[in-house]
Design a protein around this motif. Sequence first.
Motif, PDB file in Angstrom:
ATOM      1  N   UNK A 139      38.676 -24.834   4.570  1.00 18.20           N
ATOM      2  CA  UNK A 139      37.670 -23.828   5.169  1.00 18.20           C
ATOM      3  C   UNK A 139      36.770 -23.188   4.533  1.00 18.20           C
ATOM      4  N   UNK A 140      35.829 -22.740   4.587  1.00 24.46           N
ATOM      5  CA  UNK A 140      35.244 -21.201   4.126  1.00 24.46           C
ATOM      6  C   UNK A 140      34.056 -21.399   4.950  1.00 24.46           C
ATOM      7  N   UNK A 141      33.612 -20.385   6.105  1.00 21.10           N
ATOM      8  CA  UNK A 141      33.034 -19.919   6.798  1.00 21.10           C
ATOM      9  C   UNK A 141      32.603 -18.412   6.742  1.00 21.10           C
ATOM     10  N   UNK A 142      31.600 -18.087   6.961  1.00 21.24           N
ATOM     11  CA  UNK A 142      30.994 -16.992   6.920  1.00 21.24           C
ATOM     12  C   UNK A 142      30.262 -16.142   8.125  1.00 21.24           C
ATOM     13  N   UNK A 143      30.778 -15.481   8.396  1.00 19.41           N
ATOM     14  CA  UNK A 143      30.827 -14.676  10.040  1.00 19.41           C
ATOM     15  C   UNK A 143      30.207 -13.230   9.559  1.00 19.41           C
ATOM     16  N   UNK A 144      29.257 -13.083  10.519  1.00 18.99           N
ATOM     17  CA  UNK A 144      27.853 -12.227   9.953  1.00 18.99           C
ATOM     18  C   UNK A 144      28.668 -11.081  11.404  1.00 18.99           C
ATOM     19  N   UNK A 145      28.686 -10.020  10.874  1.00 21.00           N
ATOM     20  CA  UNK A 145      29.494  -8.630  11.361  1.00 21.00           C
ATOM     21  C   UNK A 145      28.142  -7.915  12.370  1.00 21.00           C
ATOM     22  N   UNK A 146      28.526  -6.953  13.093  1.00 19.36           N
ATOM     23  CA  UNK A 146      27.211  -6.782  13.924  1.00 19.36           C
ATOM     24  C   UNK A 146      26.680  -5.221  13.651  1.00 19.36           C
ATOM     25  N   UNK A 208      36.489  -0.311   8.242  1.00 13.35           N
ATOM     26  CA  UNK A 208      35.258  -1.015   9.391  1.00 13.35           C
ATOM     27  C   UNK A 208      33.811   0.445   8.223  1.00 13.35           C
ATOM     28  N   UNK A 209      34.510   1.341   8.224  1.00 12.57           N
ATOM     29  CA  UNK A 209      33.008   2.288   7.519  1.00 12.57           C
ATOM     30  C   UNK A 209      33.080   2.260   5.876  1.00 12.57           C
ATOM     31  N   UNK A 210      33.931   1.942   5.754  1.00 12.36           N
ATOM     32  CA  UNK A 210      34.625   1.754   3.785  1.00 12.36           C
ATOM     33  C   UNK A 210      33.376   0.500   3.738  1.00 12.36           C
ATOM     34  N   UNK A 211      33.450  -0.734   4.497  1.00  9.10           N
ATOM     35  CA  UNK A 211      32.458  -1.984   4.665  1.00  9.10           C
ATOM     36  C   UNK A 211      31.112  -1.679   4.363  1.00  9.10           C
ATOM     37  N   UNK A 212      30.540  -1.037   5.065  1.00  6.41           N
ATOM     38  CA  UNK A 212      29.026  -0.042   6.317  1.00  6.41           C
ATOM     39  C   UNK A 212      28.355  -1.448   6.826  1.00  6.41           C
ATOM     40  N   UNK A 213      27.489  -0.563   6.621  1.00  6.97           N
ATOM     41  CA  UNK A 213      26.407  -2.471   7.092  1.00  6.97           C
ATOM     42  C   UNK A 213      26.390  -3.228   5.872  1.00  6.97           C
ATOM     43  N   UNK A 214      25.351  -4.321   6.209  1.00  2.00           N
ATOM     44  CA  UNK A 214      25.559  -4.997   5.660  1.00  2.00           C
ATOM     45  C   UNK A 214      26.693  -6.875   5.585  1.00  2.00           C
ATOM     46  N   UNK A 215      27.921  -5.534   5.896  1.00  2.00           N
ATOM     47  CA  UNK A 215      29.598  -6.870   5.592  1.00  2.00           C
ATOM     48  C   UNK A 215      29.394  -7.416   6.162  1.00  2.00           C
ATOM     49  N   UNK A 216      29.965  -8.098   5.631  1.00  2.00           N
ATOM     50  CA  UNK A 216      30.814  -9.532   6.707  1.00  2.00           C
ATOM     51  C   UNK A 216      32.116 -10.213   5.789  1.00  2.00           C
ATOM     52  N   UNK A 217      32.554 -10.656   6.655  1.00  2.00           N
ATOM     53  CA  UNK A 217      33.694 -11.182   7.097  1.00  2.00           C
ATOM     54  C   UNK A 217      33.747 -12.946   6.431  1.00  2.00           C
ATOM     55  N   UNK A 218      34.697 -13.559   4.795  1.00  2.00           N
ATOM     56  CA  UNK A 218      34.954 -14.376   4.830  1.00  2.00           C
ATOM     57  C   UNK A 218      36.138 -15.558   5.400  1.00  2.00           C
ATOM     58  N   UNK A 219      35.930 -16.511   5.683  1.00  2.00           N
ATOM     59  CA  UNK A 219      36.903 -17.554   6.913  1.00  2.00           C
ATOM     60  C   UNK A 219      37.693 -18.108   5.467  1.00  2.00           C
ATOM     61  N   UNK A 220      38.620 -18.243   5.011  1.00  2.00           N
ATOM     62  CA  UNK A 220      39.145 -19.009   3.530  1.00  2.00           C
ATOM     63  C   UNK A 220      40.675 -19.454   4.666  1.00  2.00           C
ATOM     64  N   UNK A 221      40.836 -20.626   4.334  1.00  2.00           N
ATOM     65  CA  UNK A 221      42.069 -21.426   4.692  1.00  2.00           C
ATOM     66  C   UNK A 221      41.993 -22.607   3.391  1.00  2.00           C
ATOM     67  N   UNK A 222      43.155 -22.867   3.014  1.00  2.00           N
ATOM     68  CA  UNK A 222      42.766 -23.814   1.822  1.00  2.00           C
ATOM     69  C   UNK A 222      44.089 -25.100   2.294  1.00  2.00           C
ATOM     70  N   UNK A 223      44.437 -24.448   3.749  1.00  2.00           N
ATOM     71  CA  UNK A 223      45.588 -26.159   4.151  1.00  2.00           C
ATOM     72  C   UNK A 223      44.651 -26.578   5.124  1.00  2.00           C
ATOM     73  N   UNK A 224      43.602 -26.304   5.632  1.00  2.00           N
ATOM     74  CA  UNK A 224      43.327 -27.661   7.053  1.00  2.00           C
ATOM     75  C   UNK A 224      41.865 -26.982   7.218  1.00  2.00           C
TER      76      UNK A 224
END
Length: 247
Positions: A139-146, A208-224
Amino acid sequence: MPLPLLPLDEFHTVCLPTPMATGQSELPIRIEVFDADGSLQAEKFLGRIGRRESVAIDIDEFLAEAGASLPSGAGHVEFLYDFRDGGGADGWLHALARIEQRETGHRAETIFGAHMFNMPIVFRDEPQSYVGRPPGLTTRLFLRLGDNGADTMCHLLYPASMKWAETSTTDLNLFTGKGEEIASERIRIPRGGSHHIRYSEVFDAATRAKAGDGAYVQIRDATCRLFGFHGLVRPGAAFCLDHMFGY
């Protein structure tokens, strides 16, 4: 064919299985409802639904009629082909979900299609077999942050058509808008279960403040292979939701 059940105290869901391919004349299917912990809570054979028919399932009513609940408060639905009364299938089962925010009545809709989950085989021309062979089960998904006060939600599903890993090993990696990784959290989702995430609850305010605007989360799983639904939410105001792309 999975669809999310967001926290039931906040959201009301109605599901509608639909034909996708023009050659589908019927859908011989049943519905199964799973708690977030992976336990099956209710199921029902829906029959051989004709192409001209519409069979919508109100999840509140379905659980009440079955005398069931979701102990974790959230979970997911799966539609499966069921040939007890005959019928055929081509792998292109789809379904719609209409999800309503209970407090406001605001609604969003999403759709998803059938897959063979976490098993290294394919079935006919089912949509996971894009190139005629089993894809990698990672799995490799990219999560937009508000921003501007909107929180981000993500509902991750770990369905399995055969026995696979007991739990996922899922990393939520937080990146700045410049692509700098600044934090990571690991979660484990039971096989057949799900996990509901809010950005504001996974990472603390300083991170979250350190990440700032425009940040995103990568969801990564190498097992399933995980499947996800994501959106933005403003409690007491509105929300949006759709399925996630990316393997």
